[in-house]
Design an enzyme around this catalytic site. Structure first.
Site, PDB file in Angstrom:
ATOM      1  N   HIS A  62       0.800  -1.224   0.000  1.00  6.16           N
ATOM      2  CA  HIS A  62       0.000   0.000   0.000  1.00  6.16           C
ATOM      3  C   HIS A  62       0.831   1.270   0.000  1.00  6.16           C
ATOM      4  CE1 HIS A  62       0.228  -0.358   4.599  1.00  6.16           C
ATOM      5  NE2 HIS A  62       0.522   0.904   4.445  1.00  6.16           N
ATOM      6  N   ASN A  70      -6.583  11.819  11.037  1.00  6.64           N
ATOM      7  CA  ASN A  70      -6.359  12.242  12.419  1.00  6.64           C
ATOM      8  C   ASN A  70      -7.594  13.036  12.834  1.00  6.64           C
ATOM      9  OD1 ASN A  70      -3.605  11.242  13.011  1.00  6.64           O
ATOM     10  ND2 ASN A  70      -3.052  12.541  11.282  1.00  6.64           N
ATOM     11  N   HIS A  79       2.680  11.890  -6.690  1.00  5.08           N
ATOM     12  CA  HIS A  79       1.280  11.605  -7.007  1.00  5.08           C
ATOM     13  C   HIS A  79       0.997  10.114  -6.924  1.00  5.08           C
ATOM     14  CE1 HIS A  79       3.406  11.450 -11.024  1.00  5.08           C
ATOM     15  NE2 HIS A  79       2.795  10.290 -11.052  1.00  5.08           N
ATOM     16  N   GLU A 105      -4.005   3.539   1.513  1.00  2.07           N
ATOM     17  CA  GLU A 105      -4.372   3.724   2.918  1.00  2.07           C
ATOM     18  C   GLU A 105      -4.554   5.221   3.177  1.00  2.07           C
ATOM     19  OE1 GLU A 105      -1.386   2.529   5.771  1.00  2.07           O
ATOM     20  OE2 GLU A 105      -2.623   3.028   7.483  1.00  2.07           O
ATOM     21  N   ARG A 129      -2.228  11.068   4.349  1.00  6.95           N
ATOM     22  CA  ARG A 129      -3.112  11.616   5.373  1.00  6.95           C
ATOM     23  C   ARG A 129      -4.223  12.430   4.711  1.00  6.95           C
ATOM     24  NH1 ARG A 129       2.223  12.001   6.935  1.00  6.95           N
ATOM     25  NH2 ARG A 129       2.760  11.052   8.954  1.00  6.95           N
ATOM     26  N   GLU A 139      -2.589  11.275 -11.126  1.00  9.95           N
ATOM     27  CA  GLU A 139      -2.392  11.192 -12.571  1.00  9.95           C
ATOM     28  C   GLU A 139      -3.420  10.228 -13.153  1.00  9.95           C
ATOM     29  OE1 GLU A 139       1.496   9.766 -13.625  1.00  9.95           O
ATOM     30  OE2 GLU A 139       1.266  10.279 -15.746  1.00  9.95           O
TER      31      GLU A 139
END
Lengths: 151, 151
Positions: B13, B74, B97, B70, B17, B143
């Site tokens: 993965h 927060n 990207h 992923e 964030r 992209e």
């Protein structure tokens, strides 16, 4: 799947910039076992495409694959001792890490130790004993997990 | 493959964030057609794991898959109007990207237009007519390429 229009969509790649391709290609191929599946030299910069040649992926055109890591080398940065890229975990934060999963975390860690890989977090550090983080040559974080204990 | 010790390794993965999971999950599922394959609520933060449920990947344990995105939330950041994450392309640079490949770029772009997706670069902008870049809700670049013209 929300829409039949996206049935062909693939998470093709993730791109990070690298300072020195010699160091990065050695790390991602020798330490992490990826293959360079394609390269594109655009003059001022050069792109390297790396992936695991897994069954079901090997031989597919690059555009149809998943799990590709694209490394962008802006030529000349490797000659500047003060040049460094931002890993996304120091401020300002954004991107966090890539992650490699392995069959046996303990064996992988022992192998990384034998190769001099630098750890951000060894499995025994902190509460999360089933994950490690290593640094790539640009200090990007790479999470290492085992197949059967993804966190 | 450089070493039989890495035969089990997978590019599992990529983690970024996100500020607001409602916006991001809607974007990645409705616009890009990914599925939320797993979630992990850790109290102060929550992780979302998204992927395309392709043949050969669907049903595999999460740790054995490739092509997972992923998203780390927060909790509380979504309530701060001034909070924003760094996309890696503004200074300081690092991460660039993610990339989604599609069967037909023109059709994908028309569909994105109908859904109000914001473009960093439309296919007709600049020299590279076979790629586009869209923004996700945190202004990360994605992209968009077609399967048969990866650049």
């Amino acid at each position: 799947m929300a829409d039949a229009a996206t049935a062909s969509y693939r998470f093709n790649h993730t791109m990070i910039r690298i300072k020195d391709p010699e160091k990065s290609i050695e790390f991602y191929t020798k330490v992490l076992g990826m293959d360079v599946i394609d390269e594109h030299d655009a003059g001022d910069f050069k792109l390297f495409f790396l992936a695991y040649n897994l069954p079901g992926q090997k031989g597919l055109p690059r555009g149809e694959r998943e799990g590709i890591l694209e490394l962008t080398w802006n030529k000349g940065t490797e000659k500047d001792p003060n040049f460094k890229y931002h890993n996304g975990n120091d401020e300002p934060q954004g991107f966090g890490h890539t992650c490699i999963s392995v069959d046996n975390l303990e064996k992988a860690v022992a192998r990384f130790d034998s190769m001099g890989v630098k750890f951000k977090k060894r499995p025994e550090d902190g509460k999360m004993k089933s994950i490690a983080f290593v640094y790539d040559p640009d200090m990007y974080w790479i999470e290492i997990i085992s197949h059967n204990k993804p966190q």
